[in-house]
Design a protein around this motif. Structure first.
Motif, PDB file in Angstrom:
ATOM      1  N   ARG A  56      47.413  24.693  27.089  1.00 50.47           N
ATOM      2  CA  ARG A  56      48.240  24.013  26.087  1.00 50.47           C
ATOM      3  C   ARG A  56      48.405  22.522  26.406  1.00 50.47           C
ATOM      4  O   ARG A  56      48.204  21.666  25.531  1.00 50.47           O
ATOM      5  N   GLU A  57      48.782  22.191  27.633  1.00 50.73           N
ATOM      6  CA  GLU A  57      49.042  20.793  27.976  1.00 50.73           C
ATOM      7  C   GLU A  57      47.780  19.947  27.888  1.00 50.73           C
ATOM      8  O   GLU A  57      47.812  18.811  27.410  1.00 50.73           O
ATOM      9  N   ILE A  58      46.650  20.493  28.353  1.00 44.76           N
ATOM     10  CA  ILE A  58      45.391  19.750  28.290  1.00 44.76           C
ATOM     11  C   ILE A  58      44.978  19.534  26.838  1.00 44.76           C
ATOM     12  O   ILE A  58      44.597  18.427  26.437  1.00 44.76           O
ATOM     13  N   TYR A  59      45.072  20.591  26.053  1.00 43.73           N
ATOM     14  CA  TYR A  59      44.695  20.534  24.636  1.00 43.73           C
ATOM     15  C   TYR A  59      45.543  19.501  23.889  1.00 43.73           C
ATOM     16  O   TYR A  59      45.011  18.628  23.178  1.00 43.73           O
ATOM     17  N   GLU A  60      46.856  19.559  24.053  1.00 45.20           N
ATOM     18  CA  GLU A  60      47.724  18.630  23.340  1.00 45.20           C
ATOM     19  C   GLU A  60      47.551  17.202  23.855  1.00 45.20           C
ATOM     20  O   GLU A  60      47.649  16.244  23.079  1.00 45.20           O
ATOM     21  N   GLY A  61      47.291  17.053  25.154  1.00 39.04           N
ATOM     22  CA  GLY A  61      47.034  15.724  25.699  1.00 39.04           C
ATOM     23  C   GLY A  61      45.800  15.091  25.072  1.00 39.04           C
ATOM     24  O   GLY A  61      45.797  13.908  24.707  1.00 39.04           O
ATOM     25  N   LEU A  62      44.735  15.872  24.916  1.00 40.21           N
ATOM     26  CA  LEU A  62      43.523  15.366  24.274  1.00 40.21           C
ATOM     27  C   LEU A  62      43.793  14.987  22.822  1.00 40.21           C
ATOM     28  O   LEU A  62      43.252  13.999  22.314  1.00 40.21           O
ATOM     29  N   CYS A  63      44.633  15.761  22.146  1.00 42.96           N
ATOM     30  CA  CYS A  63      44.986  15.438  20.755  1.00 42.96           C
ATOM     31  C   CYS A  63      45.681  14.079  20.671  1.00 42.96           C
ATOM     32  O   CYS A  63      45.534  13.351  19.685  1.00 42.96           O
ATOM     33  N   ARG A  64      46.427  13.727  21.718  1.00 38.93           N
ATOM     34  CA  ARG A  64      47.112  12.423  21.757  1.00 38.93           C
ATOM     35  C   ARG A  64      46.199  11.318  22.298  1.00 38.93           C
ATOM     36  O   ARG A  64      46.621  10.158  22.384  1.00 38.93           O
ATOM     37  N   GLY A  65      44.976  11.691  22.686  1.00 37.41           N
ATOM     38  CA  GLY A  65      44.064  10.700  23.260  1.00 37.41           C
ATOM     39  C   GLY A  65      44.238  10.539  24.744  1.00 37.41           C
ATOM     40  O   GLY A  65      43.684   9.606  25.344  1.00 37.41           O
ATOM     41  N   GLU A  66      44.986  11.451  25.391  1.00 34.21           N
ATOM     42  CA  GLU A  66      45.208  11.388  26.835  1.00 34.21           C
ATOM     43  C   GLU A  66      44.247  12.343  27.540  1.00 34.21           C
ATOM     44  O   GLU A  66      43.991  13.439  27.068  1.00 34.21           O
ATOM     45  N   GLY A  67      43.727  11.917  28.671  1.00 39.37           N
ATOM     46  CA  GLY A  67      42.876  12.798  29.464  1.00 39.37           C
ATOM     47  C   GLY A  67      41.438  12.878  28.999  1.00 39.37           C
ATOM     48  O   GLY A  67      40.690  13.760  29.451  1.00 39.37           O
ATOM     49  N   VAL A  68      41.030  11.995  28.078  1.00 39.96           N
ATOM     50  CA  VAL A  68      39.631  11.985  27.653  1.00 39.96           C
ATOM     51  C   VAL A  68      38.778  11.452  28.796  1.00 39.96           C
ATOM     52  O   VAL A  68      39.026  10.359  29.309  1.00 39.96           O
TER      53      VAL A  68
END
Length: 645
Positions: free
Chosen positions: A341-353
């Motif tokens: 969940r955290e990784i998925y939502e972070g990518l949606c925000r442009g974080e962790g790419v």
């Protein structure tokens, strides 16, 4: 030969379709039903006209019910269908104005009557005998009481609301229901979580990419909190009840009482494990309404519970409740069923790419002619690498604006809640983790669909004959599709059994709209985020050359924060499960791999469209991996997308 009644029935249904009364009826759906009737006719030695009439009538009723249900259900899951409600509401407002005008006209006429009769009665009652001594007055009195007062009675009994009520009745069948309202509220909470938006920003309409603000009132925030509370979602109930209280304390007008807000808020805070704050809020509630049926009991319960906890911790002094307002981050969101969940939502925000300079140096752009496909020689596709491993490419100008509009026109009347395939049974069913509506289009329905299917074949070298139908998806409020695989895993042997096509080899995804904010396609396993761009398409393989699934391709469609997202999925292209082989030409990574599939397995079998020289060397080339083609390196012109064109 069909009977005359059959011919009339066919003509009537085709008229429905031409007039767009039931465009959700695909030719395939109707023809299957009609063929069943004709087959049953052929199996009967004596098949009367009345029996035929009965069966055709039942078919018509089923088709009409199908049309009605497809339009009505789960409106909030599709922005495309919600736009129709905007025009419905506009029509109802106009109808309401007409009703008000009719009521005002009626009231003006009644007032006119009242003024005229008031003058007459004042004159007549001043001296009745003198008034009636005049024969004209006597006649007019008889006439008024016999005729004119009856006309006035009829005028008063007139109901100008009939037109408005009739209009409401016609449109009410298309109105959202309680489930739609609840679904839309939960969608806002999903957006709040995914993009880390605090309730205050949300209530003031301050969303990224938005130029027009839409505010939430105290009562709106209260209803949001109540929806969460009724779902036992105390985390969001706290956030929204606190926002309602904040706006209420700021002096905003409201219908809901402060006692009701404090009642829900205090108990939700208790459920989040914050006893001191729950006690403080409950004391506020008692101060406002000392006779509240639950407040006194809750306060005593909370105080006793806190006292026990203090004794267990050997503390005698109660810590005062924090004075900091509750906001996003005050309480930790509970864990749910999704491990990433955290990784998925972070990518949606442009974080962790995980797009590094080294990886970017391995990305190229090129002209792609589909292995010298005649249809692409004069106008090759512009192809860009989006990711190196697993290899994902984007094609520019994959769909024209006119094709997009035609596809939307065909799909919109047929949009129904998107489903997922049950991995155990293979049956399609709805799921909370996929919030959108979809429609399925066949190639023979329109030349545009046939042309798009052909283009996909030309680009990928895969056949669409064994692919699923063209799937059109439209995302609604907070529409999303949480992380999932497009292929079936080893523990799901029957996932695509009903399709009879084997596993899904590849995915070809067309973007049919730009999205102002959100809506990215993300890959949590390797940290990639691909953003929608109208008219482009992305392509990747779901399986390795061995036929094993590439588990790195687990991906998700992020919630759409602002905008309307349309996508076209030729999904998940399948190998042919009955033919000896299926050609799969991969020139998308700068290397031409020639692969033949038989279900899951590589075979050294002849492939269509290959020269004898390539056929004879097929197995060696697959094993060694390569015919190299010329590559053109991308030029780094900005920080996100690289363009040579």
């Amino acid at each position: 030969m069909k009977c005359a009644f059959c011919r009339r029935f066919l003509t009537r249904v085709r008229t429905w379709q031409r007039k767009n009364l039931c465009r959700s009826l695909t030719p395939g759906v109707f023809n299957r039903g009609f063929r069943m009737i004709l087959q049953s006719q052929g199996n009967e030695k004596v098949f009367s006209t009345s029996t035929m009439r009965t069966q055709l009538s039942l078919l018509a009723l089923a088709l009409v019910c199908c049309c009605f249900w497809s339009v009505q259900a789960e409106v909030y899951t599709s922005i495309g269908q919600m736009t129709d409600l905007i025009y419905t509401e506009k029509e109802l407002v106009q109808s309401l104005k007409e009703y008000i005008q009719a009521e005002e006209s009626k009231l003006a006429a009644v007032k006119s009557w009242a003024n005229k009769l008031d003058v007459l009665t004042r004159a007549s009652t001043s001296d009745p005998e003198v008034y009636l001594a005049h024969p004209v007055n006597a006649y007019k009195l008889m006439k008024r009481l016999n005729t004119e007062w009856s006309e006035l009675e009829s005028l008063v009994l007139q109901d100008p609301s009939d037109g408005f009520i009739s209009n409401m009745t016609v449109h009410r069948q298309y109105f959202p229901d309680e489930e739609d309202e609840k679904g839309a509220a939960k969608a806002l909470m999903r957006l709040q979580d995914t993009y880390k938006l605090d309730s205050e920003s949300f209530s003031k309409g301050k969303l990224p990419g938005m130029h027009h603000n839409a505010v939430l009132t105290v009562d709106d925030c209260y209803d949001m909190g109540k929806t969460a509370y009724n779902e036992a979602d105390y985390y969001h109930a706290v956030l929204w009840m606190q926002q309602a209280l904040r706006q209420m304390d700021a002096g905003e007008e409201h219908v809901v009482s402060k006692a009701d807000v404090l009642d829900y808020l205090s108990y939700s805070v208790y459920q989040m494990g914050d006893l001191p704050r729950a006690i403080e809020l409950t004391r506020r509630l008692v101060a406002i309404d000392s006779s509240h049926q639950r407040a006194g009991g809750n306060l005593r319960y909370f105080e006793n519970l806190l006292s026990k906890q203090l004794k267990e911790l050997n503390q005698e002094v109660q810590e005062p409740a924090t004075e900091e307002p509750i906001q996003l981050g005050t309480y930790k969101r509970p864990k749910d069923y999704l491990p990433e969940r955290e990784i998925y939502e972070g990518l949606c925000r442009g974080e962790g790419v995980k797009m590094t300079s080294e990886r970017r140096s391995r990305l190229y752009c090129r002209y792609h002619d589909g292995n010298r496909n005649p249809r692409l020689l004069l106008q090759p596709m512009k192809e860009e690498d989006e990711w190196d491993s697993p290899h994902i490419v984007r094609y520019l100008n994959a769909l024209s604006d006119s094709e997009i509009e035609k596809i939307k026109e065909l799909a919109k009347p047929r949009l129904a809640r998107a489903t997922v395939r049950d991995p155990k049974t293979g049956v399609l069913t709805t799921a909370n983790y996929r919030v959108s509506k979809s429609a399925w289009l066949e190639g023979e329905e329109d030349p545009v669909i046939e042309r798009v299917n052909q283009r996909i074949e030309d680009i990928t070298g895969l056949t669409t004959q064994t692919a699923e139908l063209l799937q059109i998806a439209n995302y609604g409020v907070g529409g999303q599709y949480e992380p999932h695989f497009d292929f079936s895993r080893k523990d799901e042997p029957d996932a695509f059994k009903t399709l009879g096509t084997g596993n899904r080899v590849a995915t070809f995804l067309n973007y049919m709209s730009d999205v102002e904010a959100g809506g990215a396609t993300v890959f949590p396993d390797f940290g990639a985020a691909i953003y929608p761009k109208k008219g482009t398409a992305v392509f990747w393989y779901n399986l390795f050359r061995s036929g094993e699934g590439d588990y790195r391709t687990r991906h998700a469609a992020c919630p759409v924060l602002v905008g309307c997202k349309w996508g076209e999925l030729d999904g998940e292209l399948n190998p042919h499960s009955q033919a000896a082989s299926n050609l799969n030409i991969n020139q998308l990574i700068g290397v031409s791999h020639l692969i033949c599939f038989f279900d899951y397995f590589l075979v050294n079998a002849p492939c269509m469209h290959l020269s004898h020289r390539l056929q004879s060397n097929l197995h060696r080339n697959v094993t060694a991996g390569s015919f190299h083609i010329k590559k053109h390196k991308k030029v780094d012109v900005d920080t996100h997308h690289l363009r040579l064109f």
